[in-house]
Design a protein around this motif. Sequence first.
Motif, PDB file in Angstrom:
ATOM      1  N   ARG A 646       0.857  -1.184   0.000  1.00 18.36           N
ATOM      2  CA  ARG A 646       0.000   0.000   0.000  1.00 18.36           C
ATOM      3  C   ARG A 646       0.897   1.240   0.000  1.00 18.36           C
ATOM      4  O   ARG A 646       1.755   1.381   0.875  1.00 18.36           O
ATOM      5  CB  ARG A 646      -0.914   0.008   1.226  1.00 18.36           C
ATOM      6  N   ARG A 679      -3.120   7.110  -3.880  1.00 17.61           N
ATOM      7  CA  ARG A 679      -3.091   5.885  -3.077  1.00 17.61           C
ATOM      8  C   ARG A 679      -3.072   4.692  -4.023  1.00 17.61           C
ATOM      9  O   ARG A 679      -3.895   4.610  -4.926  1.00 17.61           O
ATOM     10  CB  ARG A 679      -4.303   5.814  -2.163  1.00 17.61           C
ATOM     11  N   ARG A 681      -2.476   0.279  -4.370  1.00 19.22           N
ATOM     12  CA  ARG A 681      -2.333  -1.076  -3.854  1.00 19.22           C
ATOM     13  C   ARG A 681      -1.726  -1.919  -4.968  1.00 19.22           C
ATOM     14  O   ARG A 681      -2.184  -1.893  -6.097  1.00 19.22           O
ATOM     15  CB  ARG A 681      -3.690  -1.671  -3.458  1.00 19.22           C
TER      16      ARG A 681
END
Length: 821
Positions: A646, A679, A681
């Motif tokens: 992450r 952000r 992942r």
Amino acid sequence: MRFTIERLRTLVLITGGAVIAALIGFLVVGRWRSHLNVREIPKRLGIDVKQEQNDVVFTHARGGHTYYKLRASKAVQLAAGNRLLLQHVQIELFSMDGKTVDRIAGNEFEYDQKAGTAQAAGPVEITIERPGVAPAIAPRAAAGKAVGSLPLAGATNDAAAGQIAVKTSGLFFDQKSGIARTEQRVEFSTAQGNGSSVGALFDSDTGRLTLDHAVELNVQRGAEPVLLRAQHAELARADLVCSLRGAVAHYRQGEATAGAAVIHFRGDGTAEHLDASEGFGLTTAGGAHVRAPRGALDFDAKNRPQRGRLEGGVTMDSAGEGRTLHGAAPTADLVFTGDGELRHLHLERNVALHTEQATRTEGNQPELRVRRDWHSPVADVDFKSAGQGKVELAAVRGTGGVEIASETQRGDGPVRPSRMAADAVTGVFGESQQLVSVTGTGHAMLAQTTAAGAQQTTSGDRVEVQFGGAGAGKKAKSSGKASRGGDAGEIASAIVEGNVVLTQTAAAKAGEASNSLRATAGHAEYEGSGEWLHLTASPRVEDGGLELAADRLDVSQASGDAFAHGDVKATWLDPGGKKGAVGLGGPGPAHVIAKEAQLQRTTGEATFQGQARLWQDANSVAAPTIVLNRTRQTLVARGTVGEPVRVVLLGAGGSPAGKGLRPVSLPGSAKGNGPSVVRIRAGELKYSEGERKALLRGGDGGRVEADTGGATSTSNEAELVMLPAGNHAGTNGAAAQVDRLTARGHIVVTSMGRRGVGEQLVYTSDTGQYVLTGTAAEPPRLVDPAHGSVSGESLIFNSRDDSVSIEGQGQKTVTETTAPR
């Protein structure tokens, strides 16, 4: 170094025995002088003389006690001068209790009445019977008082068991001066042994006996023969003092020497004090030597030494069982047990000890050689009993600042130096006087050089070192091989307690500067077999720009690698501003937390594992594993199916105010140039500080998911490009900012109800634009709930005004949509 105080005691006792035997013979002459006045013989020829077949008998009695009886076969007054000739003389001298009789026999005595001298014309034999009371050498002894079992008195009684026989010739006695002397050989024998000297003199007035030279005595102490030789000996009866020059005592266990020695006796004949000068030495059968210019010993009432002192520069040397020892100190004080066994040695003023040891090891490994040098202002040495009157080293303690320098070398390999220092150091010896442990207290320090050439120093309040070969059994001893626990002489383990500081500097490579590792802790344990140092009690380590803390740190002495366990916290600082801290592109420090960490000094790599998280300014990454490489200036994060990587990064649209991130302006809210946050992942992240670029792949974690605030996308991989270091395009410009994000492979992007698909998506954080493209066969497509779907060569979405541009076939179409609020 093994030696026994019996060697000191033997030197004293047999010296006393030699002088005693000769003294008794001359004491007889003294008694003759006192009780047999030769000048009275002519006066008494007609009074007390009885002629029995030409025999002449002289008897001297006083107070009802007979002092002596003299027999001569003939007494002749010579015509020339006042000389009296006695032939075939036998003299009997009686003790005060009448139980013992001493005898003197000679073929001819000539007495000069005018000069008051007597000369034995031939050999003289003196026989002393076993005394039933105190010996003649104890002038304070009273008749009828038993001597007891004191060692020196016991030696005298044993010598008198049976008889003491003295033979000499040319005996000359001067009545006026009371001096009896001979220049001829004097021989004496006892039940204990026999001896001789050349030339002797006895002054009956002062009680001083002198054995001129070539003094020699052979005695038996139990089953052990002892040979004493001295160049000269003197005994002062009145002062109870015996002086020797050039004394050497040979015995089975070695040799004792003294250039000059003075022995003080008690009234009962036991030795009280010994002073040696002009060189005092002890040599054992094994080759050990103790030497000093001056020495002194105090003895108890049983002739057992109690205290001693050596001065003027003490040296100790020994060799055996693959070990050599050399020691030196200006002075040494000796303390003995009640049984006279050496138990303690106190050395002062710049004590130096040097040892060398060679050990054969198991297998085909080459011989291990260990050299040590001890220096301290003061040293105390304790001894333990080794049986059969021998003692061995038990412990040595130095104070006032001790330093031990060591070198180990295996075969022809490199020499590995080490050094230990402390305010006080105690070394403990085990079987075969092998050094078992060393403990240092107060400013304790242990410095070592690894096989790879790295320098390691560990300091603390207390250091305890255990050496290999401790507890070796008889089998290992007889084979000369090291026992388990490490090779004899090498450090097997060590414990450091209190304010522990470790510094390790790797050997510098050609063209490179050496770097240093520094660690602190409350407790440290060193494991010699694997060359590991285990740090506990709030350990911390600093390696270049990296600062790390954990519940426990393991540092490899061989490689310099470090392993951190439990609650790992690390900070990677900018080392001097030259390269910047390894992180996510920011200029500030990078912080990491994890369960475990590994630092590899050769590669400059730090690996964090177990719920690892790194943050730098506003940027952060979390993953099961994060790897930072100081040399390459790279960061690698690896995820799993259940725990992906992450990443949170600040976009170029601005930076968050204050310490936390401000809410991002989403499409449909008030627009402006507020901060944007990216952000992501992914299954894997690889970031290069030199390229200012990060590559993310789906890997085992599946697809790459990116949330830029204005849109969310999934792809097979993504590439992030950071703004150049020091760029101040953003509002604050301090944090590392994302310049561009490029996602590739089966793109799916969504934003405020819209859904787009394609093969590549490029997001530019400065403009807030998304450019979605596809392939010629499958161009990008955008589906809008309100307006249907659109397609073109590229679809451009502007997150700041919610506009969509469609480009294709040279045409540019702008579609404005209004998403539901």
